[in-house]
Structures are given as structure tokens and as C-alpha cells.
Design a protein around this motif. Structure first.
Motif, PDB file in Angstrom:
ATOM      1  N   GLY A 183      47.928  12.696  11.378  1.00 46.02           N
ATOM      2  CA  GLY A 183      47.876  12.901   9.928  1.00 46.02           C
ATOM      3  C   GLY A 183      48.691  14.106   9.545  1.00 46.02           C
ATOM      4  O   GLY A 183      48.684  15.122  10.255  1.00 46.02           O
ATOM      5  N   GLY A 184      49.397  14.020   8.426  1.00 51.39           N
ATOM      6  CA  GLY A 184      50.241  15.137   7.987  1.00 51.39           C
ATOM      7  C   GLY A 184      50.018  15.488   6.533  1.00 51.39           C
ATOM      8  O   GLY A 184      49.913  14.599   5.679  1.00 51.39           O
ATOM      9  N   ASP A 185      49.925  16.774   6.260  1.00 53.76           N
ATOM     10  CA  ASP A 185      49.810  17.281   4.893  1.00 53.76           C
ATOM     11  C   ASP A 185      50.901  18.336   4.685  1.00 53.76           C
ATOM     12  O   ASP A 185      50.789  19.456   5.166  1.00 53.76           O
ATOM     13  N   LEU A 186      51.957  17.947   3.971  1.00 51.06           N
ATOM     14  CA  LEU A 186      53.075  18.839   3.710  1.00 51.06           C
ATOM     15  C   LEU A 186      53.122  19.253   2.237  1.00 51.06           C
ATOM     16  O   LEU A 186      54.153  19.685   1.731  1.00 51.06           O
TER      17      LEU A 186
ATOM     18  N   ILE B 221      62.827  19.732   8.974  1.00 50.44           N
ATOM     19  CA  ILE B 221      63.392  19.180  10.218  1.00 50.44           C
ATOM     20  C   ILE B 221      63.013  20.042  11.413  1.00 50.44           C
ATOM     21  O   ILE B 221      62.677  19.530  12.493  1.00 50.44           O
ATOM     22  N   GLN B 222      63.042  21.374  11.237  1.00 50.84           N
ATOM     23  CA  GLN B 222      62.610  22.257  12.323  1.00 50.84           C
ATOM     24  C   GLN B 222      61.146  22.032  12.668  1.00 50.84           C
ATOM     25  O   GLN B 222      60.757  22.034  13.836  1.00 50.84           O
ATOM     26  N   VAL B 223      60.329  21.831  11.627  1.00 50.20           N
ATOM     27  CA  VAL B 223      58.907  21.547  11.849  1.00 50.20           C
ATOM     28  C   VAL B 223      58.743  20.244  12.630  1.00 50.20           C
ATOM     29  O   VAL B 223      57.946  20.157  13.573  1.00 50.20           O
ATOM     30  N   TYR B 224      59.523  19.219  12.241  1.00 48.25           N
ATOM     31  CA  TYR B 224      59.445  17.929  12.927  1.00 48.25           C
ATOM     32  C   TYR B 224      59.769  18.091  14.413  1.00 48.25           C
ATOM     33  O   TYR B 224      59.051  17.575  15.284  1.00 48.25           O
TER      34      TYR B 224
ATOM     35  N   CYS C 259      49.701   5.647  15.103  1.00 53.86           N
ATOM     36  CA  CYS C 259      49.847   5.479  13.655  1.00 53.86           C
ATOM     37  C   CYS C 259      49.987   6.857  13.020  1.00 53.86           C
ATOM     38  O   CYS C 259      49.619   7.869  13.620  1.00 53.86           O
ATOM     39  N   PHE C 260      50.516   6.869  11.823  1.00 57.41           N
ATOM     40  CA  PHE C 260      50.818   8.128  11.140  1.00 57.41           C
ATOM     41  C   PHE C 260      50.472   7.999   9.657  1.00 57.41           C
ATOM     42  O   PHE C 260      51.049   7.175   8.940  1.00 57.41           O
ATOM     43  N   GLY C 261      49.468   8.801   9.203  1.00 55.67           N
ATOM     44  CA  GLY C 261      49.108   8.833   7.782  1.00 55.67           C
ATOM     45  C   GLY C 261      49.602  10.127   7.150  1.00 55.67           C
ATOM     46  O   GLY C 261      49.495  11.185   7.761  1.00 55.67           O
ATOM     47  N   TYR C 262      50.146  10.021   5.948  1.00 53.92           N
ATOM     48  CA  TYR C 262      50.730  11.205   5.338  1.00 53.92           C
ATOM     49  C   TYR C 262      50.504  11.227   3.830  1.00 53.92           C
ATOM     50  O   TYR C 262      50.416  10.179   3.181  1.00 53.92           O
ATOM     51  N   ASP C 263      50.430  12.419   3.307  1.00 54.81           N
ATOM     52  CA  ASP C 263      50.417  12.633   1.865  1.00 54.81           C
ATOM     53  C   ASP C 263      51.877  12.625   1.407  1.00 54.81           C
ATOM     54  O   ASP C 263      52.686  13.425   1.898  1.00 54.81           O
ATOM     55  N   PRO C 264      52.239  11.748   0.471  1.00 54.14           N
ATOM     56  CA  PRO C 264      53.661  11.583   0.137  1.00 54.14           C
ATOM     57  C   PRO C 264      54.309  12.795  -0.512  1.00 54.14           C
ATOM     58  O   PRO C 264      55.535  12.917  -0.503  1.00 54.14           O
TER      59      PRO C 264
ATOM     60  N   VAL D 213      59.072  12.004   6.875  1.00 51.70           N
ATOM     61  CA  VAL D 213      58.728  10.603   7.127  1.00 51.70           C
ATOM     62  C   VAL D 213      59.979   9.801   7.459  1.00 51.70           C
ATOM     63  O   VAL D 213      59.958   8.918   8.337  1.00 51.70           O
ATOM     64  N   ALA D 214      61.110  10.103   6.792  1.00 50.38           N
ATOM     65  CA  ALA D 214      62.362   9.394   7.084  1.00 50.38           C
ATOM     66  C   ALA D 214      62.783   9.636   8.532  1.00 50.38           C
ATOM     67  O   ALA D 214      63.222   8.702   9.230  1.00 50.38           O
ATOM     68  N   ARG D 215      62.659  10.872   8.986  1.00 50.58           N
ATOM     69  CA  ARG D 215      63.021  11.192  10.379  1.00 50.58           C
ATOM     70  C   ARG D 215      62.057  10.497  11.340  1.00 50.58           C
ATOM     71  O   ARG D 215      62.476   9.970  12.389  1.00 50.58           O
ATOM     72  N   TRP D 216      60.763  10.483  11.004  1.00 45.01           N
ATOM     73  CA  TRP D 216      59.773   9.821  11.861  1.00 45.01           C
ATOM     74  C   TRP D 216      60.074   8.320  11.974  1.00 45.01           C
ATOM     75  O   TRP D 216      60.024   7.743  13.063  1.00 45.01           O
ATOM     76  N   GLU D 217      60.374   7.697  10.842  1.00 38.41           N
ATOM     77  CA  GLU D 217      60.635   6.247  10.831  1.00 38.41           C
ATOM     78  C   GLU D 217      61.895   5.912  11.622  1.00 38.41           C
ATOM     79  O   GLU D 217      61.952   4.897  12.317  1.00 38.41           O
ATOM     80  N   THR D 218      62.908   6.783  11.534  1.00 38.88           N
ATOM     81  CA  THR D 218      64.158   6.558  12.256  1.00 38.88           C
ATOM     82  C   THR D 218      63.940   6.586  13.770  1.00 38.88           C
ATOM     83  O   THR D 218      64.490   5.755  14.506  1.00 38.88           O
TER      84      THR D 218
END
Length: 588
Positions: free
Chosen positions: A396-399, A463-466, A482-487, A494-499
Motif C-alpha cells: 500500500g502506498g500513500d504519497l 523516482i528516487q523513492v521508487y 498487489c499494489f493499492g495506492y491513493d491516486p 504508479v506509471a513506473r510500477w506498471e512499466t
């Protein structure tokens, strides 16, 4: 008795004898303050004078009344605290300008000036100890006994709360019990053109309480640095500076302002009285002040101009021992009954949601956060550390605070129905530098345990955090399914994760009651049964800060009430839990 640099103060001596004989139990902080007073007695440069304190006691008992108009019989604790203020003096040699007898010109002469030692007094004591009445007596004394023109202020988190200090003074004016107050209140306030002798001298006006004989004023001011700086006050009382969500150090502001005030003799005997019960808001300006007070009590640095009376229980075990309750409230049995305390203890045991408030307000035991949603026991981290090496998990991610703070939680479903939790949090260097000392100390603990990572720069680079997060969980071989995130603010991550990991299992968790209500309820049930297995202090800190807003239909959502009170690890855990529920088949 005249001035003495060897005498033991009268009321402190009686208190010390009661402590030594075991009749009055005390806590560690009061013991340290007694050691400081004993050091003053042994100091040949500090003098004790019993006349001012006896005059204060006589003034209070002969002239003043309580809020309901009843007579004042000064409590032993009041005499002890007031003696700390009015009993100690020291002498300085200073050049003072003295005019010539004919009034033309003058010259500087060296004079030995007597100065009151105590400039600040901190009183941290349980609820219902009549501390506001004590503050009222001190203000009344400075307003009507001190012959110089004084400007006095009283402040509290709300204006109505600050008015509790003025209320007993208004009652004393209305009753005019003693001969001095009869003189001060004689005449009519409407007499503005006739003889001043027929005009009332002590009045309550829109400004506050005014002494028209000396031109002195006692007024209420908001608890804000902007409203309190530059006042040149002679006496200031600050009420409940620990209880509310106070983010400004108004004590320091008033002290800087009061230190400017100096009369013709070179004297500036101001007094700042800070009174409060313990609060449930942690890691703010109040806790920073308490850290300084503890250094003074431990004598890590000397500050003989500060008096500290800090009442509290020494441990949680003493809550169940009525004989120890007097440690938190020395006026127990006088201003509040033992039955009231017993009722609160029973309520605390039957209703855990009020536990923190009762521990803080009745027993002086500070607790983490409001914990309106998670009770104190639920926020305690598990002692057994587990690494969950190579196990499947939901991320889970909260950014949402991505410019300076963001959180990620790994949720590990276990065979017995429990969930293991590991968190990874990121903060910028600039944000860390701006923290209050008390909150900075807390964050240093999280940095040391490895759950909080400080990233270089003024803002966080997503990106550094990722990349850092990816290295973290690949090193531990976490199987993220699985990955849940606050948009909010999560587009680049999320784009980097999906790639790199594909679109499967990515779930957007929109904030709001529709999304959060059911998962929050389920997490609450798991936490009540201690089935959320976390061993990191930052998770405990976040759970302690959680406040949940509930509407009339019982729907809930997380509320970030204060910017400093981080709940991001809990929000990230909730996102991971929602993603797990949606992709449950991936864990079968």
C-alpha cells in the motif's frame, strides 16, 4: 525573621518533613525540585525572606474570595508554590541614575539592589487542583499590592478559558470582604467629573480588571505569539499550555517581552506563571518545553530563576493504588474527592476509548496521540520481531504528502488470520530540519529503527523513492502480489510500477467514506484482537495519531487533523488491505 542566607523556608520545611516521615508520597520530578531548593538553602548568595510570603497569605485570606464568594483558607500546596515565588531573593550591584536634590541634573551611583529570584514558575498538575484559582490569587496580588503601574495578562487556548482567572477577582470586588477591598471599591464608577476620592478605584471593565489608583491593568489575550509579543508585562499567567493543540511557544515570547520592563531603580521583577494539566497532544511545543524542564530538574544545566512543580504518577502500576494518587494531585481530598478519581478509574477500565484522556488529566501520565480510534493497548508494538523473508504480501502506498513525506506498507497475510506489517517511510532533509525538537527526537527513533528514510534535498523525488523502495523489498525477496495506492500525487510512481511489474493487481483507492468505511472497521476489529502484527515504533505513532470522522450513518474516514500528526503509515496499510481483499485469489 529578617533576611537569611541559611534559613529553611517555613512551608517548604513543613512539606519536606512530611515527605521524610512518609506521610506525603512524591514522584521523581518533585524530588528533583526539592533537591534544587535544598541547593538554594545551601547557596550563600541566595537569601530567604519570610515577610513577602506571609503578606501574600494574609492578603489572600483577609481580602479575597473564591469564585462562589466563600472565604479563602489558603491550601498548603498554594503556600508552598507561592513561597517558591516570593521567598527567594538575591542582590546585585548596579549603577543607577540619581537626580540632584535641586532637581537640576544628576549622576550615576552604585547601589545594591534586592531582586526576586524566581522569574518563571511551571505548575504541571492534575485536573481539579484549583490551579486557575492559584493563578487568580497571584494576579490579584500583583494588581493590588504591588504599588507600581503594572500591565498583566492571562492567556489560555480559548478566551473563555482564560476568563476563569479573572472570575474570582470579580467576585472579590463584588463582595469586598476586607477593609482594603472596601476602600478600593468605595465610590461610584460613574463619578468622572467630581472628586477622585469618591470614585471606585478597582473595577471590572471591558478591558479587564483595572486598578485606577496605580493605573494597572489585568487583561485577557489570545494564546498567540502575534498577540503576546512586545507587551512588557509584569505578571503573566498561561493556562492549559499542554492541554490544547498548541504549536507556538508563548512562554518564551512572554519572557522576552517581560525582560524589557525595568523601573527607575534598575529592577525588573517580572513573573511568568505557566499552569496546566497533562495533555494528549504529543510532540508539539509543550513537549519541547517539558524536555527543557527535565534538563533543569536533572541539573544538566542550571536555571535558578525557574521554579518547577511537576506532579504525576511514576508508573502505570500506581493507577490502581489510591495511596499514590496524591502524587498527581496534592490537593486530593480538598479540591476533588477520592470518589471522583475512583469513578474515573472504573470508567477507564470499562471504556478504553477514554483511557488516554483520564491517564493524562487525572494522573499526569502522558500518552501518545489522541487515539480516538485505536486505543492505547492497540497501538503498542509487538515485541517479537519478524522479517517475513520471501513471503507474499500486498503493498500500500500513500504519497499524498509526497512533497516532503510519503509512506508504504507491506501487509503479509498469515495462516492464522493475522496480518504482519512492515512499513517504509520517506522524508526530505528540509522537513526534518524544520521539526520541533520534541518531534525531531521522535523521528530520530524512527530513523534509528530503519522505518524512516531521509532523502536528500528539499522535496522528495518520486523516482528516487521508487528505486530505494524497490531495492528494499527485492533484497528481502518480498513477493508483492498487489499494489493499492491513493491516486493523489502518485502518477509518476504508479506509471513506473506498471512499466516494470505489469498492470495486474494495481488498485486505485480513492479517499472518502465510500472506500474507507468498511476497511477501517475491519482493521479496527483486527487491532482489537491484536491480529495486526507490527513491531515498528512509527506504526505505533501513526495509529496513536489516527482520528476517524464518522457521519450520521456511521460511515468513517481517516481525518488528518494536524499536519505534524502523521497517519500516513495507517493510510498506506489501509490501501494495502483494500488491494488484498480485491485480489484475495492471488494469495490462495
Amino acid at each position: 525573621m529578617s533576611l537569611s542566607n541559611t534559613a529553611t523556608p517555613k512551608y517548604y520545611g513543613e512539606f519536606r518533613e512530611a515527605v521524610m516521615q512518609g506521610r506525603t508520597p512524591i514522584n521523581r520530578e518533585i524530588e528533583m525540585e526539592m533537591n534544587r531548593i535544598d541547593a538554594l538553602i545551601a547557596n550563600p548568595g541566595v537569601w530567604y525572606d519570610d515577610q513577602p510570603i506571609e503578606g501574600f497569605i494574609s492578603f489572600c485570606e483577609k481580602e479575597l474570595t473564591l469564585t462562589d464568594g466563600s472565604d479563602v483558607h489558603l491550601l498548603d500546596s498554594f503556600k508552598l508554590w507561592a513561597e517558591s515565588i516570593f521567598g527567594w531573593y538575591y542582590f546585585i550591584v548596579k549603577s543607577v541614575y540619581e537626580p540632584y536634590p535641586d532637581g537640576h541634573g544628576g549622576h550615576y551611583v552604585r547601589k545594591r539592589i534586592k531582586k526576586r529570584l524566581i522569574k518563571k514558575q511551571y505548575l504541571i498538575i492534575a485536573r481539579s487542583a484549583a490551579k486557575s484559582v492559584y493563578a487568580s490569587f497571584i494576579q490579584n496580588y500583583f494588581l493590588n499590592v504591588v504599588t507600581t503601574t503594572t500591565h498583566q495578562v492571562t492567556t489560555a487556548p480559548t478566551m473563555k478559558q482564560a476568563d476563569e482567572v479573572l472570575s474570582p477577582i470579580r467576585t472579590a470586588i463584588a463582595r469586598s470582604k476586607g477593609s482594603y477591598f472596601q476602600f478600593l471599591t468605595e465610590g461610584s464608577l460613574q463619578n468622572t467629573t467630581g472628586s477622585r476620592a469618591n470614585r471606585q478605584k478597582l473595577v471590572s471593565t471591558k478591558k479587564g480588571i483595572e486598578n485606577l489608583l496605580t493605573g494597572s491593568l489585568l487583561e485577557i489575550r489570545p494564546m498567540s505569539i502575534d498577540k503576546l509579543q512586545g507587551l512588557r508585562v509584569t505578571c503573566a499567567t498561561i493556562d492549559e499550555w499542554l492541554s490544547g493543540d498548541i504549536r507556538e511557544d508563548v512562554v518564551g515570547t512572554l519572557e522576552q517581552s517581560a525582560a524589557k520592563e525595568q523601573n527607575a531603580s534598575g529592577n525588573n521583577d517580572y513573573l511568568i506563571l505557566a499552569i496546566s494539566s497533562e495533555g494528549t497532544v504529543r510532540n508539539g511545543a509543550g513537549d519541547t518545553v517539558k524536555m527543557e524542564l527535565m534538563k533543569i530538574l536533572k541539573r544538566e544545566y542550571e536555571d535558578i530563576h525557574t521554579s518547577i512543580w511537576w506532579y504525576k504518577l511514576d508508573s502505570m502500576a500506581e493507577v490502581n493504588d489510591p495511596a499514590m494518587w496524591i502524587k498527581a494531585n496534592p490537593n486530593l481530598g480538598k479540591t476533588v474527592t477520592y470518589e471522583t478519581y475512583q469513578a474515573d478509574v472504573a470508567r477507564m477500565e470499562s471504556n478504553p476509548a477514554v483511557r488516554n484522556d483520564i491517564l493524562a488529566k487525572r494522573f499526569g501520565i502522558p500518552t501518545e496521540g489522541y487515539t480516538y480510534y485505536f486505543t492505547y493497548e492497540e497501538t503498542l508494538p509487538h515485541k517479537k520481531r519478524r522479517e517475513y523473508w520471501g513471503m507474499p504480501c500486498s503493498l500500500g502506498g500513500d504519497l499524498s504528502q509526497g512533497d516532503d513525506f510519503c509512506s508504504f506498507s507491506f501487509l503479509f497475510p498469515l495462516p492464522d488470520g493475522c496480518f504482519g506489517i512492515k512499513t517504509r517511510n520517506y522524508i526530505s532533509e528540509l522537513t526534518l530540519k524544520k521539526l520541533h525538537p520534541a518531534l525531531r527526537s521522535k523521528y530520530d527513533e524512527f530513523i534509528n529503527e530503519g522505518s524512516l528514510i531521509v532523502m536528500p534535498g528539499n522535496i522528495l523525488d518520486t523516482i528516487q523513492v521508487y528505486e530505494e523502495l524497490y531495492d528494499y523489498f527485492t533484497e528481502r525477496e518480498y513477493d508483492v502480489r498487489c499494489f493499492g495506492y491513493d491516486p493523489y500525487n502518485a502518477k509518476e510512481f504508479v506509471a513506473r510500477w506498471e512499466t516494470e511489474n505489469g498492470p495486474f493487481g494495481i488498485e486505485k483507492v480513492q479517499q472518502g467514506v465510500r472506500t474507507e468505511s468498511v476497511p477501517l472497521g475491519e482493521l479496527k476489529k483486527l487491532s482489537e484482537e491484536r491480529m495486526l502484527l507490527f513491531d515498528e515504533g512509527i506504526m505505533s505513532f501513526a495509529m496513536g495519531n489516527c482520528i476517524v470522522m464518522e457521519d450520521t450513518n456511521g460511515n468513517r474516514k481517516l481525518l488528518k487533523k494536524r499536519y505534524e500528526a502523521k497517519i500516513d503509515p495507517v493510510a498506506a496499510t489501509m490501501d494495502a488491505f483494500i488491494a488484498f481483499k480485491i485480489n484475495r485469489e492471488a494469495f490462495e
